[in-house]
Design a protein around this motif. Structure first.
Motif, PDB file in Angstrom:
ATOM      1  N   ARG A 150      25.167  52.780  38.368  1.00  0.00           N
ATOM      2  CA  ARG A 150      24.353  52.757  39.572  1.00  0.00           C
ATOM      3  C   ARG A 150      25.141  52.217  40.764  1.00  0.00           C
ATOM      4  O   ARG A 150      25.097  52.773  41.860  1.00  0.00           O
ATOM      5  CB  ARG A 150      23.124  51.879  39.344  1.00  0.00           C
ATOM      6  CG  ARG A 150      22.219  51.878  40.534  1.00  0.00           C
ATOM      7  CD  ARG A 150      21.234  50.743  40.472  1.00  0.00           C
ATOM      8  NE  ARG A 150      20.067  51.054  41.284  1.00  0.00           N
ATOM      9  CZ  ARG A 150      19.018  50.254  41.385  1.00  0.00           C
ATOM     10  NH1 ARG A 150      18.989  49.131  40.710  1.00  0.00           N
ATOM     11  NH2 ARG A 150      18.010  50.577  42.151  1.00  0.00           N
ATOM     12  N   ASP A 153      27.543  54.645  42.178  1.00  0.00           N
ATOM     13  CA  ASP A 153      26.898  55.643  43.029  1.00  0.00           C
ATOM     14  C   ASP A 153      26.656  55.099  44.438  1.00  0.00           C
ATOM     15  O   ASP A 153      26.803  55.815  45.425  1.00  0.00           O
ATOM     16  CB  ASP A 153      25.576  56.099  42.399  1.00  0.00           C
ATOM     17  CG  ASP A 153      24.962  57.244  43.192  1.00  0.00           C
ATOM     18  OD1 ASP A 153      25.581  58.327  43.213  1.00  0.00           O
ATOM     19  OD2 ASP A 153      23.906  57.046  43.819  1.00  0.00           O
ATOM     20  N   ARG A 154      26.308  53.821  44.518  1.00  0.00           N
ATOM     21  CA  ARG A 154      26.129  53.179  45.832  1.00  0.00           C
ATOM     22  C   ARG A 154      27.436  53.199  46.616  1.00  0.00           C
ATOM     23  O   ARG A 154      27.459  53.482  47.809  1.00  0.00           O
ATOM     24  CB  ARG A 154      25.693  51.718  45.653  1.00  0.00           C
ATOM     25  CG  ARG A 154      24.324  51.542  45.055  1.00  0.00           C
ATOM     26  CD  ARG A 154      23.256  51.467  46.114  1.00  0.00           C
ATOM     27  NE  ARG A 154      23.436  50.283  46.965  1.00  0.00           N
ATOM     28  CZ  ARG A 154      23.048  50.226  48.231  1.00  0.00           C
ATOM     29  NH1 ARG A 154      22.491  51.259  48.785  1.00  0.00           N
ATOM     30  NH2 ARG A 154      23.232  49.122  48.929  1.00  0.00           N
ATOM     31  N   LEU A 156      29.897  55.262  46.262  1.00  0.00           N
ATOM     32  CA  LEU A 156      30.189  56.633  46.695  1.00  0.00           C
ATOM     33  C   LEU A 156      29.455  56.941  48.000  1.00  0.00           C
ATOM     34  O   LEU A 156      29.997  57.590  48.895  1.00  0.00           O
ATOM     35  CB  LEU A 156      29.788  57.638  45.603  1.00  0.00           C
ATOM     36  CG  LEU A 156      30.662  57.627  44.354  1.00  0.00           C
ATOM     37  CD1 LEU A 156      30.053  58.503  43.258  1.00  0.00           C
ATOM     38  CD2 LEU A 156      32.069  58.110  44.677  1.00  0.00           C
ATOM     39  N   GLY A 157      28.222  56.434  48.102  1.00  0.00           N
ATOM     40  CA  GLY A 157      27.444  56.636  49.324  1.00  0.00           C
ATOM     41  C   GLY A 157      28.102  55.974  50.525  1.00  0.00           C
ATOM     42  O   GLY A 157      28.148  56.539  51.619  1.00  0.00           O
TER      43      GLY A 157
ATOM     44  N   LEU B  26      18.951  56.557  34.718  1.00  0.00           N
ATOM     45  CA  LEU B  26      19.940  56.608  35.802  1.00  0.00           C
ATOM     46  C   LEU B  26      19.769  57.844  36.679  1.00  0.00           C
ATOM     47  O   LEU B  26      19.904  57.772  37.893  1.00  0.00           O
ATOM     48  CB  LEU B  26      21.358  56.588  35.217  1.00  0.00           C
ATOM     49  CG  LEU B  26      21.921  55.201  34.945  1.00  0.00           C
ATOM     50  CD1 LEU B  26      23.194  55.294  34.124  1.00  0.00           C
ATOM     51  CD2 LEU B  26      22.198  54.459  36.248  1.00  0.00           C
ATOM     52  N   LEU B  29      16.945  57.218  38.999  1.00  0.00           N
ATOM     53  CA  LEU B  29      17.306  56.173  39.958  1.00  0.00           C
ATOM     54  C   LEU B  29      18.283  56.680  41.013  1.00  0.00           C
ATOM     55  O   LEU B  29      18.115  56.466  42.212  1.00  0.00           O
ATOM     56  CB  LEU B  29      17.946  55.037  39.167  1.00  0.00           C
ATOM     57  CG  LEU B  29      18.053  53.679  39.812  1.00  0.00           C
ATOM     58  CD1 LEU B  29      16.666  53.160  40.094  1.00  0.00           C
ATOM     59  CD2 LEU B  29      18.779  52.739  38.862  1.00  0.00           C
ATOM     60  N   VAL B  30      19.322  57.374  40.545  1.00  0.00           N
ATOM     61  CA  VAL B  30      20.362  57.858  41.451  1.00  0.00           C
ATOM     62  C   VAL B  30      19.778  58.902  42.412  1.00  0.00           C
ATOM     63  O   VAL B  30      20.070  58.890  43.605  1.00  0.00           O
ATOM     64  CB  VAL B  30      21.550  58.412  40.635  1.00  0.00           C
ATOM     65  CG1 VAL B  30      22.455  59.283  41.482  1.00  0.00           C
ATOM     66  CG2 VAL B  30      22.350  57.262  40.031  1.00  0.00           C
ATOM     67  N   ASP B  33      17.887  56.878  44.951  1.00  0.00           N
ATOM     68  CA  ASP B  33      18.801  56.184  45.876  1.00  0.00           C
ATOM     69  C   ASP B  33      19.407  57.150  46.889  1.00  0.00           C
ATOM     70  O   ASP B  33      19.492  56.861  48.069  1.00  0.00           O
ATOM     71  CB  ASP B  33      19.955  55.511  45.105  1.00  0.00           C
ATOM     72  CG  ASP B  33      19.515  54.224  44.422  1.00  0.00           C
ATOM     73  OD1 ASP B  33      18.380  53.790  44.679  1.00  0.00           O
ATOM     74  OD2 ASP B  33      20.303  53.668  43.638  1.00  0.00           O
ATOM     75  N   ARG B  34      19.834  58.302  46.382  1.00  0.00           N
ATOM     76  CA  ARG B  34      20.458  59.277  47.278  1.00  0.00           C
ATOM     77  C   ARG B  34      19.432  59.825  48.258  1.00  0.00           C
ATOM     78  O   ARG B  34      19.751  60.096  49.406  1.00  0.00           O
ATOM     79  CB  ARG B  34      21.065  60.433  46.473  1.00  0.00           C
ATOM     80  CG  ARG B  34      22.315  59.996  45.752  1.00  0.00           C
ATOM     81  CD  ARG B  34      22.951  61.125  44.979  1.00  0.00           C
ATOM     82  NE  ARG B  34      24.055  60.602  44.178  1.00  0.00           N
ATOM     83  CZ  ARG B  34      24.688  61.293  43.250  1.00  0.00           C
ATOM     84  NH1 ARG B  34      24.335  62.540  42.997  1.00  0.00           N
ATOM     85  NH2 ARG B  34      25.666  60.752  42.567  1.00  0.00           N
ATOM     86  N   ARG B  37      18.952  57.385  50.965  1.00  0.00           N
ATOM     87  CA  ARG B  37      20.120  57.378  51.841  1.00  0.00           C
ATOM     88  C   ARG B  37      19.985  58.492  52.868  1.00  0.00           C
ATOM     89  O   ARG B  37      20.367  58.364  54.007  1.00  0.00           O
ATOM     90  CB  ARG B  37      21.368  57.632  50.986  1.00  0.00           C
ATOM     91  CG  ARG B  37      22.477  56.651  51.230  1.00  0.00           C
ATOM     92  CD  ARG B  37      23.637  56.996  50.336  1.00  0.00           C
ATOM     93  NE  ARG B  37      23.560  56.389  49.039  1.00  0.00           N
ATOM     94  CZ  ARG B  37      24.111  56.887  47.941  1.00  0.00           C
ATOM     95  NH1 ARG B  37      24.737  58.041  47.976  1.00  0.00           N
ATOM     96  NH2 ARG B  37      24.013  56.261  46.799  1.00  0.00           N
TER      97      ARG B  37
END
Lengths: 269, 93
Positions: A150, A153-154, A156-157, B26, B29-30, B33-34, B37
């Motif tokens: 996780r 991934d943050r 990468l953002g 995951l 969640l991902v 999150d994306r 964003r």
């Protein structure tokens, strides 16, 4: 033109410094003039992993503050030609890495080095941001474990939105996955995320898989980057990783469990 | 692994597949999150607060009376700002 590579992960303890050390050694072994910079101000550790902690005189922050020049500060590795270490400062002032200062030092290093490896601190605070900002490429060190994936991934953002390349609208930072502490037999049993699982979730290209190995701890105990121990699986995996980074086509090793023989199965090992 | 462990582990191989659970969690969640964003740049909350402070210099309003929304449509980005003024605006002195 020098390439700047950040080794980052978000989460702590996944193997950033171990990877930075071995990656830098690997590049230098192949003849590229390489410098590895510790961005973890206040928690300097790269010098220990590289085994040069007793040779630190000046540090990164001294250079930024013009208290020392790069020639005085860079530590030349005694085992590998072409390899230099720029240690972090032990100051508690996290803001000591100024934007302009870091940029000036990197520009100066670019004049004489082929590769600049930036060992990022954990987290997404100032030091981590400074390490990432100037990168051309990024090694995302990830463990096959939920919180690490996780956090990766943050990161990468952040690379995609707040790096210098992103701000200037240039080609994006090239991202590479380094999956470390991998235990193939546990992945086979379904106890651990597999290489394919992590690739599917993060969606970036795989540069290397480093098997979980006791020799990694032994090598950091001794201050010898694991890649210098060519007999260990982790050392071989790092050598492969560097070769792939430089464009060689090498199949991934150590990603499937060793087949156990009949006797081992029944009588244990 | 001994003989007994062997049978035990075959059983656990069938019953627990925690990696599959981890992967599913995951992925959700991902994706979330994306998604958030993409909802907007990270200055939006701070900007909303500042806008609220400015308006409050003149009119007494509540936190939830300012709505900031960023829409993306192809190459366009539309920043929509919605401030609901109270029925009897009390000027702030």
């Amino acid at each position: 033109m020098a390439r700047i590579i950040v080794v980052t992960s978000g989460k702590g303890g996944v193997g950033k410094t171990t990877t930075s050390a071995s990656f830098a050694v690997g590049l230098a072994q192949r003849g590229y003039k390489t410098v590895v910079i510790d961005f973890d101000v206040g928690l300097r550790n790269l010098d220990l992993v590289m085994g040069c902690e007793r040779r630190v005189v000046y540090d990164f922050v001294n250079v930024i503050n013009n208290e020392a020049n790069l020639n005085q500060t860079l530590i030349r590795d005694k085992r590998v030609d072409n390899l230099y270490i720029l240690p972090a400062s032990q100051t508690r002032d996290k803001e000591a890495l100024t934007h302009d200062g870091v940029e000036r030092v990197l520009n100066e290093l670019k004049q004489s080095f082929d590769y600049i490896v930036c060992d990022s601190p954990a987290g997404i605070e100032h030091g981590a941001f400074m390490a990432m900002y100037h990168a051309d490429e990024a090694l995302i060190v990830t463990n096959p474990e939920v919180s690490s994936v996780r956090d990766s991934d943050r990161i990468l953002g952040i690379l995609a939105s707040r790096s210098r390349r992103a701000e200037r609208g240039e080609d994006p930072v090239k991202e590479h996955l380094v999956l470390s502490r991998y235990a193939p037999e546990r992945a086979d049993r379904g106890d651990m995320l597999s290489v394919d699982d992590v690739l599917e979730i993060l969606g970036i290209s795989l540069l290397g898989v480093i098997p979980e190995s006791q020799s990694v701890l032994q090598s950091s105990n001794a201050g010898t980057p694991i890649i210098l121990d060519g007999d260990t699986e982790a050392g071989m995996a790092y050598s492969d990783m560097v070769a792939r980074f430089l464009g060689e086509d090498r199949p991934h090793r150590f990603i499937t469990a060793e087949k156990k023989g009949f006797f081992k199965r029944f009588f244990g090992n | 692994m001994g003989l007994l462990d062997y049978f035990r582990s075959t059983q656990s191989r069938r019953s627990s597949n925690s990696a599959a659970v981890a992967k599913e969690r995951l992925q959700i969640l991902v994706a979330h999150d994306r998604g958030s964003r993409r909802d907007g740049p990270d200055y939006l909350p701070a900007m909303k607060q500042e806008l609220l402070d400015v308006v409050r210099k003149y009119v007494a309003i509540e936190q939830d009376q300012v709505k900031v929304h960023l829409d993306r449509d192809g190459d366009y980005e539309v920043l929509e700002l919605n401030i609901t003024l109270p029925d009897d605006p009390r000027p702030v002195r």
